[in-house]
Design an enzyme around this catalytic site. Structure first.
Site, short mmCIF file in Angstrom:
data_model
loop_
_atom_site.label_atom_id
_atom_site.label_comp_id
_atom_site.label_asym_id
_atom_site.label_seq_id
_atom_site.Cartn_x
_atom_site.Cartn_y
_atom_site.Cartn_z
N ASP A 101 29.35 66.78 51.97
CA ASP A 101 29.51 66.03 53.22
C ASP A 101 29.28 66.95 54.41
O ASP A 101 29.97 67.96 54.57
CB ASP A 101 30.93 65.46 53.29
CG ASP A 101 31.14 64.60 54.53
OD1 ASP A 101 30.83 63.40 54.46
OD2 ASP A 101 31.56 65.13 55.57
N TYR A 150 28.48 69.20 62.98
CA TYR A 150 29.11 70.40 62.39
C TYR A 150 28.25 71.65 62.61
O TYR A 150 28.71 72.77 62.39
CB TYR A 150 29.36 70.23 60.88
CG TYR A 150 30.27 69.07 60.51
CD1 TYR A 150 31.02 68.40 61.47
CD2 TYR A 150 30.38 68.64 59.19
CE1 TYR A 150 31.84 67.33 61.11
CE2 TYR A 150 31.20 67.59 58.83
CZ TYR A 150 31.92 66.92 59.81
OH TYR A 150 32.72 65.88 59.45
N LYS A 177 25.77 62.64 59.32
CA LYS A 177 26.30 61.65 60.27
C LYS A 177 25.60 61.73 61.62
O LYS A 177 25.21 62.83 62.06
CB LYS A 177 27.81 61.86 60.47
CG LYS A 177 28.56 62.04 59.16
CD LYS A 177 30.06 62.17 59.34
CE LYS A 177 30.72 62.61 58.03
NZ LYS A 177 30.82 64.05 57.86
N HIS A 225 29.13 58.46 62.97
CA HIS A 225 30.27 59.38 62.89
C HIS A 225 31.52 58.80 63.57
O HIS A 225 32.63 58.88 63.03
CB HIS A 225 29.89 60.71 63.56
CG HIS A 225 30.67 61.88 63.09
ND1 HIS A 225 30.15 63.15 63.03
CD2 HIS A 225 31.96 62.00 62.68
CE1 HIS A 225 31.08 63.98 62.59
NE2 HIS A 225 32.19 63.31 62.38
N1 LIG Z 1 34.14 61.55 59.66
C1 LIG Z 1 34.92 62.29 60.38
O1 LIG Z 1 35.16 62.03 61.57
C2 LIG Z 1 35.55 63.49 59.76
C3 LIG Z 1 36.64 64.12 60.39
C4 LIG Z 1 37.24 65.19 59.75
C5 LIG Z 1 36.74 65.65 58.54
N2 LIG Z 1 35.66 65.05 57.97
C6 LIG Z 1 35.10 65.54 56.68
O2 LIG Z 1 36.17 65.69 55.74
C7 LIG Z 1 36.21 67.03 55.28
C8 LIG Z 1 37.61 67.45 54.93
O3 LIG Z 1 38.47 67.38 56.05
P1 LIG Z 1 39.02 68.67 56.82
O4 LIG Z 1 38.00 69.75 56.76
O5 LIG Z 1 39.49 68.19 58.14
O6 LIG Z 1 40.32 69.09 56.05
P2 LIG Z 1 40.88 69.18 54.55
O7 LIG Z 1 39.80 69.19 53.55
O8 LIG Z 1 41.98 68.22 54.46
O9 LIG Z 1 41.56 70.62 54.63
C9 LIG Z 1 40.81 71.78 54.85
C10 LIG Z 1 41.81 72.92 55.04
O10 LIG Z 1 42.55 73.14 53.84
C11 LIG Z 1 42.29 74.47 53.35
N3 LIG Z 1 42.20 74.35 51.88
C12 LIG Z 1 41.19 73.90 51.14
N4 LIG Z 1 41.48 73.92 49.83
C13 LIG Z 1 42.73 74.39 49.73
C14 LIG Z 1 43.60 74.66 48.64
N5 LIG Z 1 43.21 74.42 47.38
N6 LIG Z 1 44.84 75.16 48.91
C15 LIG Z 1 45.22 75.42 50.18
N7 LIG Z 1 44.45 75.18 51.26
C16 LIG Z 1 43.22 74.67 51.03
C17 LIG Z 1 41.00 74.89 54.01
O11 LIG Z 1 40.94 76.29 54.16
P3 LIG Z 1 39.72 77.22 53.61
O12 LIG Z 1 38.43 76.60 54.01
O13 LIG Z 1 40.01 78.50 54.32
O14 LIG Z 1 39.92 77.29 52.14
C18 LIG Z 1 41.12 74.20 55.38
O15 LIG Z 1 41.97 74.96 56.23
C19 LIG Z 1 35.59 67.81 56.45
O16 LIG Z 1 35.27 69.12 56.11
C20 LIG Z 1 34.44 66.91 56.79
O17 LIG Z 1 33.39 67.07 55.86
C21 LIG Z 1 35.08 63.97 58.55
#
Ligand SMILES: NC(=O)c1ccc[n+]([C@@H]2O[C@H](COP(=O)([O-])OP(=O)(O)OC[C@H]3O[C@@H](n4cnc5c(N)ncnc54)[C@H](OP(=O)(O)O)[C@@H]3O)[C@@H](O)[C@H]2O)c1
Length: 294
Positions: A50, A55, A80, A111
């Protein structure tokens, strides 16, 4: 101890396209990190990445895909359309495809339901002009070349209802990508989406950076009891709830463990479902320019 297995589940979207249940998120991954993370993911059984033009890392993601031994048809790529590109959808998509070095993406999402020239938005409701944007996506989808499926992100029930009932709209989004985790279960939205055959992709499934979920007693207890990582509890819960889930990491060990899920007992599943009422709801990602009420 729970039995962890690489998650190979796929969901069939309302247009027949299949999407792997667990994918790699890449928000806030710098291009080089996104390259390395995507490469590691593809080497470790992920088939779903994704990204988004906003980004700034599509080139990194694309480089990893082009170098991968995994055939293109076995990789599901989502990107997106950004808020400032609603009036030039095809141009923006072409730019994304160029950066990704791809002929098509598997899924193209609006998005945010926000159509603007500026990032400085005072009254979000003035910028909710997304019907024409959707029609542009619809046209590209029907041409059958550059996108396999189209969807939305951050849409409320009211906005989707308006979209689905608009004149000239005859393609139902396959997905609404929304923030979803045990502190933000959004039961009404989930019920509505299920009734329209629209899947949820759960973003920020771990609660994003500095997540309150990693301090949540229920999550920690369930992880301890099952001898798994708290992140694996959250990802397993999301899939068990029939949503697609896209945890982000740039660390090899986490990328590897995040795709390993297990089946939660009824009791643990129920306890996770109830956190929202007890300790939530808590939105971790509010950019300030979106209107979640309407
Ligand atoms: N459509 C939208 O508007 C929208 C908005 C937000 C996000 N997204 C998408 O959703 C994805 C995921 O959301 P997100 O990036 O906000 O947050 P997330 O996946 O909920 O959390 C990411 C955080 O958790 C840490 N992490 C990952 N695996 C872990 C584990 N096994 N144990 C402990 N910590 C861990 C990561 O650190 P490290 O990287 O340092 O491991 C990072 O700080 C995004 O990357 C994006 O692709 C879309």
């Amino acid at each position: 101890m729970a039995e962890l297995k690489v998650n190979t589940k796929k969901f069939k979207l309302n247009n027949g396209v299949e999407i792997p249940a667990v994918g790699l998120g890449t928000w806030r991954s710098e291009p080089e990190d996104a390259y390395k993370a995507t490469k590691l993911a593809l080497e470790n059984d992920y088939h779903h990445i994704d990204t988004a033009s906003a980004y700034g890392n599509e080139e990194g993601v694309g480089k990893a895909i082009s170098e991968s031994k995994v055939p293109r048809e076995n990789i599901f790529v989502t990107t997106k359309l950004w808020n400032t590109d609603h009036n030039k959808v095809e141009e923006a998509l072409d730019e994304s495809l160029k950066k990704l070095k791809l002929d098509y993406v598997d899924l193209y999402l609006i998005h945010w339901p926000v159509n603007t020239d500026s990032e400085d938005i005072k009254d979000p409701s003035q910028y909710e002009d997304y019907i024409e944007t959707w029609k542009s996506l619809q046209k590209i989808y029907k041409e059958g070349k550059k996108v396999k499926a189209i969807g939305v992100s951050n849409f409320t029930i009211k906005k989707l209802d308006k979209l689905l009932n608009a004149e000239g709209v005859d393609v139902v989004p396959v997905i609404n990508q929304i923030e979803a985790h045990p502190l933000l279960t959004q039961p009404e939205l989930v019920k509505y989406l299920t009734s329209k055959d629209i899947y949820i992709t759960a973003y920020s499934p771990l609660g994003s950076n500095d997540s309150p979920l990693f301090k949540n007693e229920t999550v920690l207890e369930i992880a301890k009891k099952n001898k798994v990582e708290p992140a694996q509890v959250l990802i397993s819960w999301a899939v068990q709830r029939n949503s697609i889930v896209i945890p982000k990491s740039v660390h090899e060990e986490r990328i590897k463990s995040n795709i390993e899920t297990f089946t939660l007992s009824d009791e643990d599943f129920k306890a996770l479902n109830e956190i929202n009422e007890k300790d939530g709801p808590k939105r971790t990602n509010d950019p300030g320019f979106n209107n979640y009420d309407d």
